[in-house]
Design an enzyme around this catalytic site. Structure first.
Site, PDB file in Angstrom:
ATOM      1  N   LYS A 198      27.799   0.943  -7.562  1.00  0.00           N
ATOM      2  CA  LYS A 198      28.326   0.004  -6.934  1.00  0.00           C
ATOM      3  C   LYS A 198      27.699  -1.371  -6.946  1.00  0.00           C
ATOM      4  O   LYS A 198      27.583  -2.608  -6.978  1.00  0.00           O
ATOM      5  CB  LYS A 198      29.258   0.301  -5.430  1.00  0.00           C
ATOM      6  N   ALA A 246      34.917   2.777   5.972  1.00  0.00           N
ATOM      7  CA  ALA A 246      36.831   2.816   6.384  1.00  0.00           C
ATOM      8  C   ALA A 246      36.989   3.897   6.470  1.00  0.00           C
ATOM      9  O   ALA A 246      36.754   5.081   5.957  1.00  0.00           O
ATOM     10  CB  ALA A 246      37.666   1.930   5.619  1.00  0.00           C
ATOM     11  N   ASP A 254      43.939   8.168 -16.843  1.00  0.00           N
ATOM     12  CA  ASP A 254      42.603   8.143 -16.336  1.00  0.00           C
ATOM     13  C   ASP A 254      41.091   7.127 -16.885  1.00  0.00           C
ATOM     14  O   ASP A 254      40.828   6.864 -17.191  1.00  0.00           O
ATOM     15  CB  ASP A 254      41.955   9.800 -17.488  1.00  0.00           C
ATOM     16  N   TYR A 293      26.010   7.015  -6.173  1.00  0.00           N
ATOM     17  CA  TYR A 293      27.431   5.876  -5.952  1.00  0.00           C
ATOM     18  C   TYR A 293      26.891   4.832  -5.371  1.00  0.00           C
ATOM     19  O   TYR A 293      27.823   3.292  -5.869  1.00  0.00           O
ATOM     20  CB  TYR A 293      28.460   6.623  -5.108  1.00  0.00           C
ATOM     21  N   THR A 344      39.290   5.957   5.616  1.00  0.00           N
ATOM     22  CA  THR A 344      40.088   6.375   4.357  1.00  0.00           C
ATOM     23  C   THR A 344      40.285   7.903   4.412  1.00  0.00           C
ATOM     24  O   THR A 344      38.787   8.341   4.669  1.00  0.00           O
ATOM     25  CB  THR A 344      40.119   5.792   3.537  1.00  0.00           C
TER      26      THR A 344
END
Length: 248
Positions: free
Chosen positions: A159, A187, A65, A155, A189
């Site tokens: 980052k 991307a 984790d 987020y 993903t």
């Protein structure tokens, strides 16, 4: 091009899917052996393991984790006993939630920051004693680190912190270890496709100079370059790989 990675040992977090999985596979194709670190997606991790082994390289699975400092430290110590250290560390584990800024609850903030920023710190910090001389660390941030993001502010903030963690670590670990960052745009993903679903249909055509989204391999190739001796005089840098979304 031989990037000089043959017989190096790499550990990649977030390696069960997306950019992390692509990075693990490309590292193996360049001759590295790979530790595939993952959280919950064991099936995806095993697919990555199969790709590494198909390239003729050794692979190890490492579950932990990433938001739990003690679990990270235990896992890194355990796997390092098998590999006898690391030449490459790629911090690619990430998690995003699309929530308008006013609606972000503290619990959601803590989860997103815990995985994207705290988890990167925990992993790098735990790995320092096991990084061999000349090792390379690559963190994976986001274009959102520079631009902000009204629907995933947690987020973007995490980052941005990761970009600065990269610079601090690069100064602290030099000259023995290089530390760099790749800041991808969107991307294709699983996480990226969720982001695309919340954008205007013509976003790529109107906002990106290259007018398309990235394939995971296109980001992974940049990560592998920075992880390799081919980038031997690069440290503390952030490489934007965003298709021309922002040109700084």
């Amino acid at each position: 091009m031989d990037l000089g990675l043959r017989d190096r040992i790499a550990l990649v977090t977030g390696a069960s899917s997306g950019i992390g999985a692509a990075t693990a596979r490309l590292l193996a194709e360049e001759g590295a052996d790979v530790v595939i670190a993952f959280g919950h997606d064991e099936a995806g991790a095993r697919r990555t393991m199969a790709a590494v082994e198909a390239a003729g390289r050794r692979a190890w699975l490492c579950r932990f984790d990433i938001a739990d400092a003690a679990a990270v430290q235990t896992a890194i110590r355990t796997v390092s006993a098998q590999t006898r250290g690391f030449d490459v560390l790629v911090l690619c584990a990430g998690y995003n939630a699309v929530t308008p800024f006013p609606n972000i609850a503290p619990e959601e903030w803590n989860t997103v920051v815990g995985i994207n920023l705290n988890g990167a710190f925990y992993t790098l910090h735990a790995a320092i004693p096991f990084l061999r001389d000349g090792a390379a660390v690559v963190t994976v941030a986001s274009v959102a680190a520079a631009t902000g993001a009204p629907h995933h502010a947690h987020y973007a903030a995490a980052k941005a912190g990761l970009v600065n963690l990269t610079k601090s670590a690069a100064r602290a670990l030099a000259p023995r270890v290089r530390v760099n960052c790749v800041a991808p745009g969107i991307a294709l993903t699983p996480m990226g496709r969720d982001t695309v679903a919340n954008l205007a249909p013509d976003y790529a055509q109107t906002k990106l100079a290259l007018q398309r989204y990235a394939e995971p391999d296109e980001i992974a190739r940049c990560i592998v370059f920075l992880a390799s001796p081919a980038a031997s005089f690069v440290t503390g840098a952030t490489l934007d790989v965003n298709g021309g979304r922002d040109m700084r």
